[in-house]
Each structure stands twice: as C-alpha cells, then as structure tokens.
Scaffold this active site. Structure first.
Site, PDB file in Angstrom:
ATOM      1  N   ARG A   1       4.203 -33.548 -66.472  1.00 28.89           N
ATOM      2  CA  ARG A   1       5.045 -32.397 -66.842  1.00 28.89           C
ATOM      3  C   ARG A   1       6.437 -32.795 -67.316  1.00 28.89           C
ATOM      4  O   ARG A   1       7.178 -31.962 -67.841  1.00 28.89           O
ATOM      5  CB  ARG A   1       5.121 -31.393 -65.679  1.00 28.89           C
ATOM      6  CG  ARG A   1       5.755 -31.935 -64.428  1.00 28.89           C
ATOM      7  CD  ARG A   1       5.494 -31.009 -63.247  1.00 28.89           C
ATOM      8  NE  ARG A   1       6.577 -30.072 -62.997  1.00 28.89           N
ATOM      9  CZ  ARG A   1       6.694 -29.341 -61.898  1.00 28.89           C
ATOM     10  NH1 ARG A   1       5.784 -29.408 -60.945  1.00 28.89           N
ATOM     11  NH2 ARG A   1       7.692 -28.520 -61.734  1.00 28.89           N
TER      12      ARG A   1
ATOM     13  N   ARG B   1      12.838 -22.941 -53.142  1.00 27.79           N
ATOM     14  CA  ARG B   1      12.530 -24.378 -53.118  1.00 27.79           C
ATOM     15  C   ARG B   1      13.472 -25.066 -52.128  1.00 27.79           C
ATOM     16  O   ARG B   1      14.565 -25.499 -52.495  1.00 27.79           O
ATOM     17  CB  ARG B   1      12.700 -24.974 -54.515  1.00 27.79           C
ATOM     18  CG  ARG B   1      11.619 -24.560 -55.518  1.00 27.79           C
ATOM     19  CD  ARG B   1      11.865 -25.231 -56.857  1.00 27.79           C
ATOM     20  NE  ARG B   1      10.723 -25.195 -57.745  1.00 27.79           N
ATOM     21  CZ  ARG B   1      10.558 -24.303 -58.736  1.00 27.79           C
ATOM     22  NH1 ARG B   1      11.461 -23.365 -58.950  1.00 27.79           N
ATOM     23  NH2 ARG B   1       9.499 -24.368 -59.518  1.00 27.79           N
TER      24      ARG B   1
ATOM     25  N   ARG C   1       9.361 -22.021 -49.367  1.00 24.11           N
ATOM     26  CA  ARG C   1       8.373 -23.075 -49.509  1.00 24.11           C
ATOM     27  C   ARG C   1       8.856 -24.284 -48.724  1.00 24.11           C
ATOM     28  O   ARG C   1      10.018 -24.688 -48.865  1.00 24.11           O
ATOM     29  CB  ARG C   1       8.218 -23.442 -50.985  1.00 24.11           C
ATOM     30  CG  ARG C   1       7.129 -24.477 -51.104  1.00 24.11           C
ATOM     31  CD  ARG C   1       7.029 -25.283 -52.302  1.00 24.11           C
ATOM     32  NE  ARG C   1       8.168 -25.774 -52.962  1.00 24.11           N
ATOM     33  CZ  ARG C   1       8.151 -26.048 -54.261  1.00 24.11           C
ATOM     34  NH1 ARG C   1       7.072 -25.795 -54.966  1.00 24.11           N
ATOM     35  NH2 ARG C   1       9.211 -26.554 -54.833  1.00 24.11           N
TER      36      ARG C   1
ATOM     37  N   HIS D   1      11.901 -30.295 -63.239  1.00 23.38           N
ATOM     38  CA  HIS D   1      12.811 -29.600 -62.330  1.00 23.38           C
ATOM     39  C   HIS D   1      14.220 -29.516 -62.882  1.00 23.38           C
ATOM     40  O   HIS D   1      14.997 -28.644 -62.508  1.00 23.38           O
ATOM     41  CB  HIS D   1      12.735 -30.209 -60.930  1.00 23.38           C
ATOM     42  CG  HIS D   1      11.449 -29.846 -60.267  1.00 23.38           C
ATOM     43  ND1 HIS D   1      10.384 -30.699 -60.207  1.00 23.38           N
ATOM     44  CD2 HIS D   1      11.029 -28.666 -59.726  1.00 23.38           C
ATOM     45  CE1 HIS D   1       9.367 -30.070 -59.627  1.00 23.38           C
ATOM     46  NE2 HIS D   1       9.736 -28.846 -59.320  1.00 23.38           N
TER      47      HIS D   1
ATOM     48  N   CYS E   1       3.969 -18.463 -59.167  1.00 18.36           N
ATOM     49  CA  CYS E   1       5.400 -18.775 -59.106  1.00 18.36           C
ATOM     50  C   CYS E   1       5.776 -19.943 -60.022  1.00 18.36           C
ATOM     51  O   CYS E   1       6.928 -20.364 -60.038  1.00 18.36           O
ATOM     52  CB  CYS E   1       5.846 -19.055 -57.669  1.00 18.36           C
ATOM     53  SG  CYS E   1       5.052 -20.498 -56.956  1.00 18.36           S
TER      54      CYS E   1
ATOM     55  N   ASN F   1       2.963 -24.911 -62.706  1.00 18.94           N
ATOM     56  CA  ASN F   1       3.618 -26.114 -63.245  1.00 18.94           C
ATOM     57  C   ASN F   1       2.814 -27.353 -62.879  1.00 18.94           C
ATOM     58  O   ASN F   1       2.548 -28.215 -63.715  1.00 18.94           O
ATOM     59  CB  ASN F   1       5.025 -26.280 -62.660  1.00 18.94           C
ATOM     60  CG  ASN F   1       5.900 -25.081 -62.930  1.00 18.94           C
ATOM     61  OD1 ASN F   1       5.605 -24.306 -63.812  1.00 18.94           O
ATOM     62  ND2 ASN F   1       6.961 -24.924 -62.162  1.00 18.94           N
ATOM     63  N   ASP F   2       2.428 -27.421 -61.623  1.00 17.62           N
ATOM     64  CA  ASP F   2       1.630 -28.564 -61.195  1.00 17.62           C
ATOM     65  C   ASP F   2       0.154 -28.378 -61.507  1.00 17.62           C
ATOM     66  O   ASP F   2      -0.529 -29.325 -61.855  1.00 17.62           O
ATOM     67  CB  ASP F   2       1.831 -28.820 -59.694  1.00 17.62           C
ATOM     68  CG  ASP F   2       3.112 -29.597 -59.443  1.00 17.62           C
ATOM     69  OD1 ASP F   2       3.378 -30.550 -60.188  1.00 17.62           O
ATOM     70  OD2 ASP F   2       3.849 -29.229 -58.522  1.00 17.62           O
TER      71      ASP F   2
ATOM     72  N   GLU G   1      -1.926 -25.424 -56.367  1.00 21.07           N
ATOM     73  CA  GLU G   1      -1.398 -26.181 -57.507  1.00 21.07           C
ATOM     74  C   GLU G   1      -2.156 -27.484 -57.752  1.00 21.07           C
ATOM     75  O   GLU G   1      -1.753 -28.308 -58.568  1.00 21.07           O
ATOM     76  CB  GLU G   1       0.111 -26.423 -57.354  1.00 21.07           C
ATOM     77  CG  GLU G   1       0.572 -26.907 -55.997  1.00 21.07           C
ATOM     78  CD  GLU G   1       2.097 -26.959 -55.867  1.00 21.07           C
ATOM     79  OE1 GLU G   1       2.819 -26.838 -56.857  1.00 21.07           O
ATOM     80  OE2 GLU G   1       2.552 -27.133 -54.722  1.00 21.07           O
TER      81      GLU G   1
END
Ligand code: PEP
Ligand code: MG
Length: 596
Positions: free
Chosen positions: A480, A311, A347, A204, A517, A469-470, A446
C-alpha cells in the site's frame, strides 16, 4: 523567511502528477526536504549539568546505528554477496573513528551545545575535506560519513522530520518521503500542504494528512529532485497535481474551482446535523476516523455519529518511552467524554509496518507489513497489551466505548486477545475499578483469512469493521506504500467485492453489524457499492464525511442494491468503476473536481 533559490524560476509552468490524498488547493513557496543527509540540526545551548545526559544520548544513538548497519549488512550479504556488503564495513568504521568521536565530545563540552548539532558539524567538516580531494577512494569515504551521519542524527532525533522550527512563514513541504509521525508533528499553522515522491493513497502518511486537513499529494516519483526550496507552486490535493510556476491561466482556473468549492461547502454545512439516510429511507451509520486526541473537535464539527476507528497507536509514536496505564487512561477518557453519548471504537495497538515506535525499538524486518504488527505484536508482548486493555476498560466507565482488535487472522488470535481482556476485567473488579461490563468487542476484517473464517469469527465478535486498506493490500499482494504498484491497488476489483459480500453475509448470519473503516469508505465512487452490498456503517476521515453524507442523502438504496448485484457479475474492475461513477455523477454531480 524561505530563501528563494529557485531552480524553476526561469522555466515555464511544469505539472507533476501523483496521487491526491488529502483534498484542498494551496499555493505558495516550497521547502524541499533533503532525504539524503538531512538539514543541519538546530543548535541548542545547554547548561553544564545537561552535558553528561547529552553525551549518553550519543552513545545510545551510536549503538542503535551500529545495530542497524549490521542488520543491513547481513541482509545484503545473504542477498547480494560479501563484496557488496563490504561497504558497510566502511560505515561501521566511521562509528568507531575515535578522532571524530573525540572531537564531537569536545565540541559538546566546550561549546555546551546539543550533540546532534555537534555531530553534524564535525562529521560535515570531515566529509567536506574528503569530498574535495583527487583520490576517488577517499572521496567515497565522504559519502560514507554523510550516510552514517544521517543515521546517527535520525536516532538522536527519534527519526523526527528535519528541523523546520526556524521557519516562520507558511510553506509547502516537498520531499522524497515523510513518515506518519513526521507528518503528525508538522506545524499546521505553517505547513500549508505537502508533496512526496513515494507513497500511496492508504499510506499512514496520507491518512495523517487527511486528518490534519493538510492538502497533500503523494507518489510524485522523482519530483523532489526537480524542484528547489523557494519555488512557487500550486498544490491540488483533489486531483494529485503539483504545478511549479503556475501560469495566470492555471491560477484563474483554480480560482473558479475554489468558488465551486465554497458553494458546495454551504450545501454541506446545511446537512451537518442531518442523518446519513438515502432518499428511500435507508440509514447508514456515518462515523469518523481519528488519529489524535485533538481530532475529536473535528469529529464533532463534521457531524459524525461517533468515532468508528480511533487509531490508538499514534499515542505510541514519536516518543522514547511507552505511555503508561495512567497516561493512556487519561487520553482515552478524554476522547470518550468528548464524543459521548456517541460511541468511540478504540482500535487496540496496531504498531509495526509503517508505524514504528522508537519506544518499542527497531524490528528490522524484511517485510514489515507481513511481519510483527498489530495483534501479533500485542499477543507477543502481553505486558504492553494488558496495560492498554486496562486503560481502555477504565475509560469505558466514562463514555460509550467499544473495542476492536486489528489484523485478526483467525479464531485462535481472537480467543487469546479476549482471554487477556477477561483477565484484565477480573483484575479491575478485584481492585474495585469501574468499567463497562457490557463493553462491545469487535474485530477488524483486513486479512483474507479472516474473511474466509468470518462465519466462525462472527460467533465471538459483536461487530466487524472492514479495513479495506489492508484487505486490498493483502488480497492483491500490492504494497500500500509503493507508488509503482498503486494502479493495482483496486477497490472496485470483483475479487474484493466478493470478499466484502462474504463478510457482510457472515455478519448478518450472526446478527452483528458490519462497517468499513478503510479509506474506501471515504471514496465517493465506492460508497454506492458498499451500501448496496449491505454495509451498515462507514467510518471516514472528518474532512470527507460531509461529502459522503451529501452523497448518501442523494442516493436510493434500491439503486445501490442493483448496482452491487451487477458489480458482482462483472469481470473487470473498470466496468464496476464506470457504473458506480455514473451513479455518483447522476446523484451528486458537484462532488468531483477536475481542472488540469
Ligand atoms: C485498514 O487497514 O483499512 C485500516 C483502517 O487500518 P490501518 O489503515 O490503520 O492499517
Ligand atoms: Mg489496517
């Protein structure tokens, strides 16, 4: 002024390679963040009536530090044994040291200064005295004091970055690590770029760098130990390179790159308001990822068709109390209004993992990414979740708002979340408060279990947004954030492509759209694959959006479909990457930059 205490000035050019996570090239002097015991906190002068509250902050920070150390101690004790954990007894003793604490209290009261400054001054005096004695045992106590001091100061400051407020000239920040909230609080006018030893492309911190438009390189291993404040560097966020003492030749080559960049920028500006449509007429919804309310300006400027991922958790970071319903409502409404009539997909809170909110408290988990995070946290804390749902519902009255839940692992969680949402709607109706009765609710895909149950989930959701990403991290068991396993983090792996295909198929069966996303959506090499697999929407960082649109407009849908079919037959991710990259190079040769 940034002091020039260069360690590298007598050495020639040195090149450190990491992972480029936010594009752009910058040059200038660096400030190195000290991750061992932080810089001296700034001295703030206080009024007498502020002192009691200031001293109370110290008590809280001591209590929090005590809890933190005890938790580490029991972890070490069960994992490594009692003798290793004994070191933490010494740390706990520092926290009980009445001479030291009394002296800090006196310092605050007589000098009328902030407690962080006083604590650092007093503790450093003791550490310094102990550090210079012959006796090895006593010398080690100096390290204990410094270690504990950094924890206490961390709690006092809510884990803010070291104080950079005294800097008045632009700098490039180099450090071992930066948290997402530290990154978010960097002064954009002064922080020209940053480089860290640790971190991966989808940490992040990296994502935040992109949205702040600060060129950044992460995963540089031990680079921060090999440079010093004042060194002159060139940072290349495209290629993940940090060059110390760049030669004239290097600077010249980068000058050429910058010229190419300017040409490309002109072409990108021309298509700002054009649709993201392939040469053979297939349109992709291209939206932007947003972390902060102020980013909405960048969304509009980059030509996005709305926000595909807001986010919301960034509203909860870097503060000591939770935002209440009114504050959240005001923020969400501002975003929805700024983007209307285009949609904003909010989200719901994805707190936990690397996004720690001090307003919620420390969780001290051994595996935070596998732990109490996102929807799991929200369902366990309905008080917090309901406040957010109510605020989001109310904001839906003033814009084109959609919701999605993060980290859904199966139908039960989705049903529970929807039940809470329905309860909030009923409350608002009873109160006569307006909201969008047709509000669409989707989910993030995810976790592999969500892919495997996508058929069932599709019946309860209005859209799927794939969080690669996840999804990649959980599919390949690759942290990650960990640069040591960054090469296993593999977006073109056939296993991932099959998961994407399963999700898209399930979505199509239910007549709902599927987007992506995660950062993969902004990776030019992945875009033809995603389009060919049948993704309807891509949500990317505003900095990447113009390039991605440019690429889409130079591709043919049919060739992306052929590519996807071939990719699904491939056994190795390298084969997939080579084919996809070749297509991108053919279609849009200008969008890759390689200098060194
Ligand atoms: C993802 O996991 O791909 C995603 C978009 O969510 P985050 O990066 O915030 O975990
Ligand atoms: Mg995620």
């Amino acid at each position: 002024m940034i002091p020039t205490v260069s360690s590298a000035q007598d050495r020639g050019e040195q090149i450190f390679r990491g992972i480029g996570v936010s594009p752009g090239v910058v040059r200038g002097r660096i400030v190195v963040m000290d991750h061992n015991h932080g810089e001296r906190p700034a001295r703030r002068q206080l009024d007498s009536e502020q002192l009691p509250a200031e001293l109370e902050l110290l008590q809280n920070a001591l209590a929090e530090t005590r809890r933190e150390i005890s938790a580490i101690q029991s972890q070490v004790q069960s994992g490594m044994g009692a003798s290793e954990s004994a070191i933490f007894d010494a740390h706990l003793l520092v926290l009980e040291d009445s001479t030291l604490l009394e002296e800090v209290k006196r310092f605050v009261e007589t000098e009328k200064v902030n407690v962080a400054y006083a604590f650092h001054e007093v503790a450093e005096k003791y550490a310094h005295a102990l550090g210079s004695v012959e006796d090895e045992y006593l010398r080690e106590r100096a390290a204990d004091i410094r270690d504990v001091t950094s924890r206490v100061l961390g709690h006092l400051s809510g884990h803010r970055s070291q104080d950079l407020s005294h800097l008045t000239e632009p700098y490039i920040l180099v450090g071992h690590d930066l948290t997402p909230s530290q990154t978010a609080s960097l002064d954009r006018n002064l922080a020209q770029g940053f480089a860290t030893d640790v971190g991966g492309k989808t940490s992040h911190t990296a994502i935040m760098a992109g949205s702040l438009r600060i060129p950044a390189v992460v995963g540089l291993k031990a680079t921060s130990e090999n440079v010093a404040t004042g060194d002159y560097v060139l940072l290349d966020g495209f290629n993940g390179v940090l060059v110390i003492n760049p030669t004239d030749q290097t600077l010249f080559e980068y000058g050429q790159l910058e010229k190419e960049q300017e040409n490309l920028q002109d072409k990108l500006a021309e298509i700002r308001d054009a649709p993201a449509i392939t040469l053979d007429g297939h349109e992709i919804m291209l939206s932007a990822n947003v972390e902060q309310i102020t980013d909405t300006v960048a969304v509009v400027e980059c030509g996005a068709q709305g926000v595909g991922l807001f986010r919301t958790e960034y509203l909860f970071l870097d503060r000591k109390t939770l935002p209440n319903e009114e504050e959240q409502y005001t923020s969400y409404q501002r975003v929805a209004k700024a983007i209307a009539p285009e949609p904003v997909i909010f989200r719901t809170l994805d707190i936990g993992a690397d996004k720690i909110s001090h307003a919620i408290g420390e969780t001290d988990e051994a595996n935070p990414f596998l732990g109490w995070r996102a929807i799991r946290f929200c369902l366990a804390r309905p008080d917090i979740f309901r406040t957010q749902l109510r605020a989001l519902l109310r904001a839906s009255a003033g814009g084109n708002v959609k919701l999605m839940y993060p980290m859904i692992s199966g139908v039960d969680e989705l049903d529970q979340a929807n039940e809470l949402l329905e309860e909030c709607k009923a409350e608002l109706r009873a109160e006569g408060a307006a909201f969008d009765e047709d509000l669409e609710v989707g989910i993030m895909i995810e976790i592999p279990s969500a892919v495997l149950t996508a058929n069932a989930l599709g019946a309860h959701a209005k859209f799927f947004s794939i969080g690669t990403n996840d999804l990649i991290q959980y599919t390949f068991a690759v942290d990650r954030l960990n640069e040591k396993v960054a090469d296993l983090y593999d977006p073109t792996h056939p296993a991932l492509l099959r998961l994407l295909q399963m999700t898209i198929d399930a979505g199509q069966r239910h007549g709902i759209w599927t987007g992506v996303c995660g950062e993969m959506a902004g990776d030019p090499n992945a875009v033809p694959l995603l389009i060919g697999l049948g993704v309807n929407e891509l949500s990317v960082a505003p900095t990447m959006l113009p390039q991605i649109k440019y690429l889409i407009r130079r591709l043919k849908h049919t060739e992306t479909q052929e590519l996807a079919l071939q990719a699904l037959q491939c056994e190795s991710s390298m084969d997939v990457l080579v084919q996809s990259r070749a297509l991108v190079q053919r279609a849009a040769p200008g969008i890759f930059h390689t200098v060194l």
